[in-house]
Design a protein around this motif. Structure first.
Motif, PDB file in Angstrom:
ATOM      1  N   THR A   1      90.261  82.369   3.678  1.00  0.00           N
ATOM      2  CA  THR A   1      91.554  82.124   4.311  1.00  0.00           C
ATOM      3  C   THR A   1      91.734  80.616   4.362  1.00  0.00           C
ATOM      4  O   THR A   1      90.806  79.891   4.762  1.00  0.00           O
ATOM      5  N   VAL A   2      92.890  80.145   3.919  1.00  0.00           N
ATOM      6  CA  VAL A   2      93.142  78.716   3.912  1.00  0.00           C
ATOM      7  C   VAL A   2      94.479  78.432   4.565  1.00  0.00           C
ATOM      8  O   VAL A   2      95.376  79.278   4.601  1.00  0.00           O
ATOM      9  N   VAL A   3      94.589  77.230   5.090  1.00  0.00           N
ATOM     10  CA  VAL A   3      95.872  76.742   5.593  1.00  0.00           C
ATOM     11  C   VAL A   3      96.371  75.690   4.609  1.00  0.00           C
ATOM     12  O   VAL A   3      95.674  74.716   4.310  1.00  0.00           O
ATOM     13  N   MET A   4      97.567  75.914   4.088  1.00  0.00           N
ATOM     14  CA  MET A   4      98.168  74.977   3.158  1.00  0.00           C
ATOM     15  C   MET A   4      98.730  73.787   3.918  1.00  0.00           C
ATOM     16  O   MET A   4      98.894  73.821   5.141  1.00  0.00           O
ATOM     17  N   VAL A   5      99.052  72.738   3.182  1.00  0.00           N
ATOM     18  CA  VAL A   5      99.455  71.501   3.834  1.00  0.00           C
ATOM     19  C   VAL A   5     100.759  71.654   4.618  1.00  0.00           C
ATOM     20  O   VAL A   5     100.999  70.926   5.596  1.00  0.00           O
ATOM     21  N   ASP A   6     101.599  72.641   4.250  1.00  0.00           N
ATOM     22  CA  ASP A   6     102.856  72.854   4.990  1.00  0.00           C
ATOM     23  C   ASP A   6     102.680  73.800   6.170  1.00  0.00           C
ATOM     24  O   ASP A   6     103.657  74.166   6.828  1.00  0.00           O
ATOM     25  N   GLY A   7     101.430  74.204   6.439  1.00  0.00           N
ATOM     26  CA  GLY A   7     101.156  75.063   7.581  1.00  0.00           C
ATOM     27  C   GLY A   7     101.139  76.548   7.287  1.00  0.00           C
ATOM     28  O   GLY A   7     100.841  77.348   8.183  1.00  0.00           O
ATOM     29  N   THR A   8     101.454  76.953   6.069  1.00  0.00           N
ATOM     30  CA  THR A   8     101.383  78.375   5.736  1.00  0.00           C
ATOM     31  C   THR A   8      99.927  78.797   5.591  1.00  0.00           C
ATOM     32  O   THR A   8      99.078  78.024   5.138  1.00  0.00           O
ATOM     33  N   ILE A   9      99.653  80.039   5.968  1.00  0.00           N
ATOM     34  CA  ILE A   9      98.291  80.589   5.910  1.00  0.00           C
ATOM     35  C   ILE A   9      98.217  81.555   4.736  1.00  0.00           C
ATOM     36  O   ILE A   9      99.045  82.458   4.611  1.00  0.00           O
ATOM     37  N   GLN A  10      97.239  81.352   3.873  1.00  0.00           N
ATOM     38  CA  GLN A  10      97.083  82.171   2.676  1.00  0.00           C
ATOM     39  C   GLN A  10      95.691  82.790   2.648  1.00  0.00           C
ATOM     40  O   GLN A  10      94.732  82.216   3.171  1.00  0.00           O
ATOM     41  N   HIS A  11      95.591  83.949   2.003  1.00  0.00           N
ATOM     42  CA  HIS A  11      94.309  84.629   1.819  1.00  0.00           C
ATOM     43  C   HIS A  11      94.072  84.798   0.327  1.00  0.00           C
ATOM     44  O   HIS A  11      94.890  85.418  -0.371  1.00  0.00           O
ATOM     45  N   PHE A  12      92.990  84.253  -0.166  1.00  0.00           N
ATOM     46  CA  PHE A  12      92.664  84.338  -1.576  1.00  0.00           C
ATOM     47  C   PHE A  12      91.350  85.095  -1.745  1.00  0.00           C
ATOM     48  O   PHE A  12      90.350  84.761  -1.114  1.00  0.00           O
ATOM     49  N   GLY A  13      91.375  86.118  -2.603  1.00  0.00           N
ATOM     50  CA  GLY A  13      90.209  86.974  -2.727  1.00  0.00           C
ATOM     51  C   GLY A  13      90.153  87.967  -1.586  1.00  0.00           C
ATOM     52  O   GLY A  13      91.119  88.141  -0.837  1.00  0.00           O
ATOM     53  N   GLY A  14      89.036  88.643  -1.443  1.00  0.00           N
ATOM     54  CA  GLY A  14      88.886  89.641  -0.390  1.00  0.00           C
ATOM     55  C   GLY A  14      87.511  90.258  -0.452  1.00  0.00           C
ATOM     56  O   GLY A  14      86.544  89.585  -0.814  1.00  0.00           O
ATOM     57  N   LYS A  15      87.422  91.538  -0.146  1.00  0.00           N
ATOM     58  CA  LYS A  15      86.124  92.208  -0.156  1.00  0.00           C
ATOM     59  C   LYS A  15      85.812  92.881  -1.490  1.00  0.00           C
ATOM     60  O   LYS A  15      84.728  93.433  -1.660  1.00  0.00           O
ATOM     61  N   THR A  16      86.763  92.856  -2.408  1.00  0.00           N
ATOM     62  CA  THR A  16      86.515  93.499  -3.699  1.00  0.00           C
ATOM     63  C   THR A  16      85.540  92.668  -4.529  1.00  0.00           C
ATOM     64  O   THR A  16      85.452  91.443  -4.394  1.00  0.00           O
ATOM     65  N   VAL A  17      84.824  93.364  -5.399  1.00  0.00           N
ATOM     66  CA  VAL A  17      83.872  92.686  -6.282  1.00  0.00           C
ATOM     67  C   VAL A  17      84.587  92.106  -7.495  1.00  0.00           C
ATOM     68  O   VAL A  17      84.274  91.011  -7.957  1.00  0.00           O
ATOM     69  N   LYS A  18      85.567  92.827  -8.014  1.00  0.00           N
ATOM     70  CA  LYS A  18      86.298  92.397  -9.195  1.00  0.00           C
ATOM     71  C   LYS A  18      87.701  91.913  -8.822  1.00  0.00           C
ATOM     72  O   LYS A  18      88.277  92.363  -7.832  1.00  0.00           O
ATOM     73  N   ASN A  19      88.221  91.026  -9.667  1.00  0.00           N
ATOM     74  CA  ASN A  19      89.607  90.588  -9.492  1.00  0.00           C
ATOM     75  C   ASN A  19      90.085  89.955 -10.791  1.00  0.00           C
ATOM     76  O   ASN A  19      89.619  88.876 -11.178  1.00  0.00           O
ATOM     77  N   SER A  20      90.977  90.628 -11.479  1.00  0.00           N
ATOM     78  CA  SER A  20      91.588  90.091 -12.694  1.00  0.00           C
ATOM     79  C   SER A  20      93.094  89.981 -12.518  1.00  0.00           C
ATOM     80  O   SER A  20      93.871  90.245 -13.433  1.00  0.00           O
ATOM     81  N   SER A  21      93.505  89.610 -11.314  1.00  0.00           N
ATOM     82  CA  SER A  21      94.922  89.632 -10.929  1.00  0.00           C
ATOM     83  C   SER A  21      95.486  88.223 -10.878  1.00  0.00           C
ATOM     84  O   SER A  21      95.752  87.669  -9.819  1.00  0.00           O
ATOM     85  N   GLY A  22      95.664  87.625 -12.036  1.00  0.00           N
ATOM     86  CA  GLY A  22      96.258  86.300 -12.077  1.00  0.00           C
ATOM     87  C   GLY A  22      95.258  85.190 -11.824  1.00  0.00           C
ATOM     88  O   GLY A  22      94.045  85.395 -11.839  1.00  0.00           O
ATOM     89  N   TYR A  23      95.763  83.991 -11.583  1.00  0.00           N
ATOM     90  CA  TYR A  23      94.914  82.828 -11.364  1.00  0.00           C
ATOM     91  C   TYR A  23      94.020  83.045 -10.139  1.00  0.00           C
ATOM     92  O   TYR A  23      94.470  83.545  -9.107  1.00  0.00           O
ATOM     93  N   ASP A  24      92.771  82.618 -10.229  1.00  0.00           N
ATOM     94  CA  ASP A  24      91.847  82.772  -9.112  1.00  0.00           C
ATOM     95  C   ASP A  24      91.896  81.513  -8.252  1.00  0.00           C
ATOM     96  O   ASP A  24      91.176  80.540  -8.504  1.00  0.00           O
ATOM     97  N   LEU A  25      92.765  81.521  -7.271  1.00  0.00           N
ATOM     98  CA  LEU A  25      92.945  80.352  -6.417  1.00  0.00           C
ATOM     99  C   LEU A  25      91.759  80.158  -5.473  1.00  0.00           C
ATOM    100  O   LEU A  25      91.508  79.037  -5.015  1.00  0.00           O
ATOM    101  N   ARG A  26      91.046  81.239  -5.177  1.00  0.00           N
ATOM    102  CA  ARG A  26      89.825  81.102  -4.366  1.00  0.00           C
ATOM    103  C   ARG A  26      88.842  80.150  -5.050  1.00  0.00           C
ATOM    104  O   ARG A  26      88.330  79.204  -4.430  1.00  0.00           O
ATOM    105  N   ASP A  27      88.574  80.394  -6.328  1.00  0.00           N
ATOM    106  CA  ASP A  27      87.601  79.573  -7.032  1.00  0.00           C
ATOM    107  C   ASP A  27      88.106  78.163  -7.280  1.00  0.00           C
ATOM    108  O   ASP A  27      87.308  77.243  -7.465  1.00  0.00           O
ATOM    109  N   LEU A  28      89.419  77.976  -7.298  1.00  0.00           N
ATOM    110  CA  LEU A  28      89.960  76.631  -7.431  1.00  0.00           C
ATOM    111  C   LEU A  28      89.705  75.823  -6.165  1.00  0.00           C
ATOM    112  O   LEU A  28      89.320  74.643  -6.226  1.00  0.00           O
ATOM    113  N   ILE A  29      89.885  76.456  -5.013  1.00  0.00           N
ATOM    114  CA  ILE A  29      89.738  75.730  -3.749  1.00  0.00           C
ATOM    115  C   ILE A  29      88.271  75.521  -3.386  1.00  0.00           C
ATOM    116  O   ILE A  29      87.894  74.464  -2.865  1.00  0.00           O
TER     117      ILE A  29
END
Length: 484
Positions: free
Chosen positions: A169-197
């Motif tokens: 869970t991250v807070v963006m610079v404008d104050g919005t709260i985002q959730h990247f990834g989750g409890k799943t093992v796999k994820n092929s759903s677009g850009y992986d912003l979790r691994d970027l951050i």
């Protein structure tokens, strides 16, 4: 456009967001450094949030008023990534230190940013699972580890911190709260912003919560200390062990010289004095016969390639003792000198001896003590430069020349600038020279999408184009090479 310094009006606004006792103004010197204390800069104010909503409100206010923000955990970093070089607001995450959910069915543990590695180990002590990444600094926060993608001493088998974070869970610079990834093992759903951050060192968003991957605790752990006539001989065995299909959980190297520092620091003898170079080898698993077979096979390979008599850890006390030694090596080295700096290049495993040859040559040419140790199984070296009796200016010049030449060596060998400690402020001046302008321009574009005003952790990792750009100290060079 320039950054704003914090005013009394800003402090009053922050006290409306969090309780007054969690706003430290003016900030104390507790907030002006990391573990090495080579770089110091004091924030205007430190704020200790406890919730995502409080972090969001702080960031929203800072972004609207162009106040720079730096995030701090337990300040165990070594490259100045948590030092507030543009002053402003320091977000101290130490009070966001709770377990939010233990989910054995999905093998996850959700914690806040400020939860320490030691806390994780203690929380899981009576449970059948463990969190695998094992950095030496157990008082580091998990958020700090995620920010640098710290690897630790089990990366050879299990991977780095990134491989053990399911979601954030991250807070963006404008104050919005985002959730990247989750409890799943796999994820092929677009850009992986979790691994970027993860690994972005606080320059893109503020991590507040992490879903950690747990694994069943291996009941069998066998450790052995293998002495050799020198470190290079020890490291030459590592590829042979891995080529044999064996995958140790840990594979560390250090020298007799480094062990002497530990003996002086602890005032106790090390368990072996037969070698000048050592491998500390760990195998783990769930079948004792299989683990023992793999260990024996590795020891036979070592013996066939010049190993001296191995020292097996016969019980848990021996295991704890030898790993405590390994974990205290940096602290022991720090006690021998007036100041210290470090480089943690990572190269292909087979190229470690060539880096060590360069270290030896630089010790002679620069007359600087450079004790070192590292992760033989993943090619990550920790090389320390000791100030001793040099003046600050003399030492700075020597460190610069050493770093340039070690980076040149690492790049030539197909390596990277950092294996786990990150770039931070201390190594930012060398980044563009190492990776090139094209990569830096791409990173600048990504940074601007996440943080248009560039208020998040200014002057870190790579050259930026935000406010007060002139304060960024990047070198205008086309190559990493010694100054002429």
């Amino acid at each position: 456009m320039t950054y704003r310094r914090v005013t009394k009006t800003d402090v009053d606004a922050l006290r409306e967001i969090v309780s007054a006792d969690r706003v430290i103004y003016p900030a104390t010197t507790h907030y002006d450094h990391d573990q090495f204390k080579q770089v110091r800069s004091l924030p205007d104010v430190a704020v200790q949030p406890q919730t995502n909503a409080e972090v969001a409100a702080i960031l929203r206010y800072a972004n609207e008023h162009l106040i720079p923000v730096t995030v701090r955990g337990n300040a165990t970093g070594l490259m100045g990534a948590n030092v507030p070089m543009a002053q402003g607001i320091d977000i101290d995450m130490i009070k966001m230190n709770k377990v939010l959910e233990y989910d054995p069915d999905n093998l996850t543990l959700t914690v806040q940013n400020g939860f320490r590695i030691r806390d994780i180990n203690e929380y899981l002590a009576d449970k059948p699972f463990t969190y695998i990444p094992a950095p030496a600094m157990k008082w580091a926060t998990i958020g700090g580890n995620a920010s640098t993608n710290a690897g630790g001493m089990r990366a050879v088998k299990y991977g780095t911190t990134r491989e053990h974070i399911r979601g954030i869970t991250v807070v963006m610079v404008d104050g919005t709260i985002q959730h990247f990834g989750g409890k799943t093992v796999k994820n092929s759903s677009g850009y992986d912003l979790r691994d970027l951050i993860v690994g972005s060192e606080g320059t893109l968003a503020v991590i507040t919560e992490l879903i950690l991957r747990l694994v069943p605790r291996p009941p069998v752990n066998l450790d052995v200390l293998v002495p050799f006539v020198n470190v290079k001989k020890a490291i030459s065995v590592v590829p042979k062990i891995l080529q044999a299909g064996l995958v140790p959980a840990g594979l560390e190297f250090f020298s007799r010289e480094t062990i002497k520092y530990w003996e002086n620091y602890t005032q106790q003898p090390f368990m072996d004095h037969t070698g000048d170079g050592y491998l500390l080898v760990t195998f783990d698993g769930h079948d004792e016969a299989v683990v023992q077979r793999d260990l024996d096979k590795a020891l036979q390979i070592a013996k066939d390639n010049g190993a001296l008599a191995p020292i097996r850890m016969g019980d848990e006390a021996h295991r704890v003792a030898v790993w405590k030694t390994r974990n205290q090596l940096l602290t022991a080295i720090q006690q021998t000198t007036t100041a210290i700096d470090e480089i943690d290049v990572v190269v292909p495993i087979s190229q470690i001896p060539r880096v060590l040859d360069k270290v030896a040559a630089l010790q002679d040419s620069e007359q600087v003590r450079m004790p070192n140790f590292g992760h033989a199984g993943d090619g990550n070296l920790h090389i320390y430069m000791c100030k001793d009796d040099y003046s600050r200016a003399e030492f700075a010049g020597k460190v610069d020349r050493i770093i340039r030449q070690l980076y040149a060596t690492a790049r030539k060998l197909g390596g990277e600038m950092s294996g786990e400690h990150g770039i931070g402020f201390a190594r930012e001046p060398y980044f563009e020279a190492y990776y090139g302008q094209d990569k830096v321009q791409l990173l600048q574009k990504i940074k601007s999408v996440f943080d248009p005003n560039h208020i998040l952790n200014p002057y870190k990792v790579f050259p930026t184009v935000g406010p007060n750009r002139q304060a960024n100290r990047s070198l205008d060079v086309n190559d990493i090479k010694p100054k002429q």
